[in-house]
Design a protein around this motif. Structure first.
Motif, PDB file in Angstrom:
ATOM      1  N   SER A 182       0.775  -1.241   0.000  1.00  0.00           N
ATOM      2  CA  SER A 182       0.000   0.000   0.000  1.00  0.00           C
ATOM      3  C   SER A 182       0.811   1.299   0.000  1.00  0.00           C
ATOM      4  N   ARG A 186      -0.684   5.157   0.517  1.00  0.00           N
ATOM      5  CA  ARG A 186      -0.499   5.956   1.732  1.00  0.00           C
ATOM      6  C   ARG A 186       0.046   7.337   1.386  1.00  0.00           C
ATOM      7  N   GLU A 187       0.902   7.376   0.346  1.00  0.00           N
ATOM      8  CA  GLU A 187       1.506   8.666  -0.053  1.00  0.00           C
ATOM      9  C   GLU A 187       0.520   9.540  -0.828  1.00  0.00           C
ATOM     10  N   ASP A 188      -0.308   8.914  -1.614  1.00  0.00           N
ATOM     11  CA  ASP A 188      -1.110   9.653  -2.594  1.00  0.00           C
ATOM     12  C   ASP A 188      -2.591   9.708  -2.159  1.00  0.00           C
ATOM     13  N   GLU A 189      -2.911  10.846  -1.554  1.00  0.00           N
ATOM     14  CA  GLU A 189      -4.267  11.045  -0.999  1.00  0.00           C
ATOM     15  C   GLU A 189      -5.350  10.901  -2.073  1.00  0.00           C
ATOM     16  N   LYS A 190      -5.045  11.490  -3.262  1.00  0.00           N
ATOM     17  CA  LYS A 190      -6.042  11.482  -4.337  1.00  0.00           C
ATOM     18  C   LYS A 190      -6.299  10.047  -4.819  1.00  0.00           C
ATOM     19  N   ARG A 192      -5.810   7.375  -3.128  1.00  0.00           N
ATOM     20  CA  ARG A 192      -6.496   6.621  -2.073  1.00  0.00           C
ATOM     21  C   ARG A 192      -8.009   6.879  -2.120  1.00  0.00           C
ATOM     22  N   SER A 193      -8.381   8.143  -2.269  1.00  0.00           N
ATOM     23  CA  SER A 193      -9.826   8.407  -2.257  1.00  0.00           C
ATOM     24  C   SER A 193     -10.502   7.885  -3.537  1.00  0.00           C
ATOM     25  N   TRP A 196     -10.956   4.250  -2.849  1.00  0.00           N
ATOM     26  CA  TRP A 196     -11.993   4.054  -1.820  1.00  0.00           C
ATOM     27  C   TRP A 196     -13.403   4.256  -2.383  1.00  0.00           C
ATOM     28  N   ALA A 220     -11.652   4.029   4.532  1.00  0.00           N
ATOM     29  CA  ALA A 220     -10.453   4.040   3.668  1.00  0.00           C
ATOM     30  C   ALA A 220      -9.212   3.554   4.420  1.00  0.00           C
ATOM     31  N   ASP A 221      -9.131   3.876   5.710  1.00  0.00           N
ATOM     32  CA  ASP A 221      -7.952   3.425   6.465  1.00  0.00           C
ATOM     33  C   ASP A 221      -7.943   1.906   6.597  1.00  0.00           C
TER      34      ASP A 221
END
Ligand code: A3P
Ligand code: MG
Length: 467
Positions: A182, A186-190, A192-193, A196, A220-221
């Motif tokens: 992952s 973890r680094e890339d917020e966009k 990840r969302s 999700w 998401a976590d």
């Protein structure tokens, strides 16, 4: 006229020397009270061996595969047949014992069939495939650049999270070897969302099946944490699942074949395999065509789920059919090839994954004239398993590359259960017990059992300079 039973007759027969039943002049009530020891002895004589047989049979069942459920029944019948009326209290004990042993044996047989594992694997692959199909459609619509790797990244992460969630819910103690980790998420917020958003909305439309997989992931976590559960080093011990969320990433990107792959290994041996191939025809009878590797859609008539359990055969069914019956599906088998010159080969699209030149030389040696069918992913294993193609060769290009277990575990079992043999180019069975890679193997030769040796011989002749 039927004679009345002796006990009911008011006239006793006179004793006779030749009649064994009258060898003693004592009455039956006398007999009951006068000889308890022989009866006790007889009882023990019958019971102890019966119990020993039951215990042995039950212990040996997992090793021999013998159906012992019938054995206690026959022992009970035997005892009753020889001693009616004398074993009433003991027979209920025996009945209880028999029930216990049959329950145990049934459980063992179920375990051998890996029914729950198969069901969870099928449903988990089906759910993950729904997600990959959504991404595939977005990509097909042209909303992302063809050279942009992000769709496959999104699909990979999302599918892996969904599969691991299902495995963790049902088999929390099992280890998992999965392709993705992952860090990037973890680094890339966009990113990840985006993943999700897809994961949270992807579910099976059968509520019971969805519940069996544990329902939606919490947030998401939790999704990111689940992805990292796939970090097992693999190995020779215990239960280990191998996941390739999108195998054939290149095929996925070019609109060709790809597969969602899941397999369970126990002590290094593959026991259960499920392969979801969204872009393969549902129809097992459709032969492979040259165009199968490109411009595919997963419209109606496409999308197949292959499954197998070691020792129980391989099946296929439409990927869209969500069922709580793991045995629903059509048995598949490889095509019987009488004349090898009529066989067809499939191989990777990517020349960097399998040597196209060596493959052509092997074809030539075997007198095969049909051009090889090129397609990405383990869809190749599924296709030969159902006789759509015949032989799958993966011929090493690099001396140092080690094949990954998630690229082969499900396919290897499905082909072998469909009547094929799978080895490496040295003729060794693929060894899934040495970690995350097939470190003991080089390449893959998969063919119907009857012709495998001949194909292997041709492979070794062509590769002799390199082996
Ligand atoms: N040099 C190489 N030789 C053989 N296989 C390779 C390779 N480099 C990558 N691969 C593997 O080949 C897989 C695809 O196989 P195929 O060519 O049959 O479609 C890839 O899986 P992913 O697509 O999941 O990354 C990847 O793991
Ligand atoms: Mg792969």
């Amino acid at each position: 006229m039927p004679s009345s039973p002796a006990s009911a007759s008011p006239h006793k027969r006179p004793p006779s020397a030749s009649d064994p039943s009258s060898s003693s002049s004592s009455s039956s009530s006398d007999r009951r009270s006068s000889s308890p020891k022989p009866r006790l002895f007889l009882l023990l004589f019958l019971f102890i061996p019966a119990i020993i047989i039951l215990l042995l049979a039950s212990l040996l069942a997992p090793i021999t595969g013998v159906t012992t459920a019938l054995l206690p029944l026959s022992v009970t019948r035997l005892v009753h047949h020889h001693h009616p009326g004398h074993l009433s209290s003991s027979s209920s004990f025996l009945r209880q014992t028999r029930r216990l042993f049959s329950l145990h044996t049934t459980a063992t047989m179920r375990r051998d069939k890996y029914e729950k594992e198969l069901l969870v694997a099928q449903l988990a692959v089906q759910r993950a495939a729904i997600l990959t199909k959504r991404v595939f459609h977005e990509k097909a619509k042209g909303t992302v650049d063809k050279n942009d790797k992000s769709p496959v990244t999104i699909g990979d992460f999302g599918a892996q999270a969904l599969i691991i969630a299902a495995l963790q819910h049902n088999f929390p103690d099992d280890a998992i070897v999965a392709e993705e980790e992952s860090a990037k998420l973890r680094e890339d917020e966009k990113l990840r969302s985006t993943v999700w958003e897809l994961v949270k909305d992807t579910k099976l439309d059968n509520p019971d099946a969805e519940a069996l997989l544990g329902g939606p992931i919490r947030d998401a976590d939790a999704m990111v944490e689940l992805i990292d559960k796939g970090n097992s080093p693999g190995g020779a011990q215990g239960r280990i699942w191998a996941i390739d969320p999108i195998d054939g990433t290149k095929g996925f990107l070019r609109g060709g074949q790809y597969a969602v792959c899941l397999a369970l290994m126990v002590d290094g041996d593959v026991k259960v395999g499920a392969l979801g191939c969204p872009n393969l025809p549902v129809d097992d009878a459709a032969r492979l065509t040259a165009g199968i590797g490109e411009n595919q859609t997963d419209d109606d008539g496409h999308g197949v789920l292959f499954s197998a359990v070691l020792g129980h055969g391989a099946t296929s069914r439409p990927l869209a059919t969500v069922s709580l019956d793991p045995e629903l599906g059509t048995p598949i088998s490889m095509r019987a090839i009488d004349d090898l010159t009529q066989a067809n080969f499939c191989e990777s699209v990517e020349a960097g994954h399998s040597s196209h030149g060596d493959q052509a030389a092997i074809s030539h040696k075997l007198g095969i004239t049909a051009p090889s069918v090129r397609m990405d992913s383990q869809a190749k294993y599924g296709s030969i398993a159902r006789g759509a193609g015949d032989i799958y060769l993966r011929l090493p290009v690099s001396a140092t590359y080690q094949e990954k277990i998630w690229d082969h575990a499900a396919g290897d079992l499905i082909v072998r259960e469909a009547g094929g043999q799978v080895t490496d180019v040295h003729g060794k069975r693929l060894d899934f017990s040495v970690g995350r890679t097939l470190a003991n193997n080089k390449g893959v030769v998969a063919a119907p059992l009857a012709v495998h040796a001949k194909v292997l011989e041709a492979v070794q002749e062509v590769l002799s300079a390199k082996l």
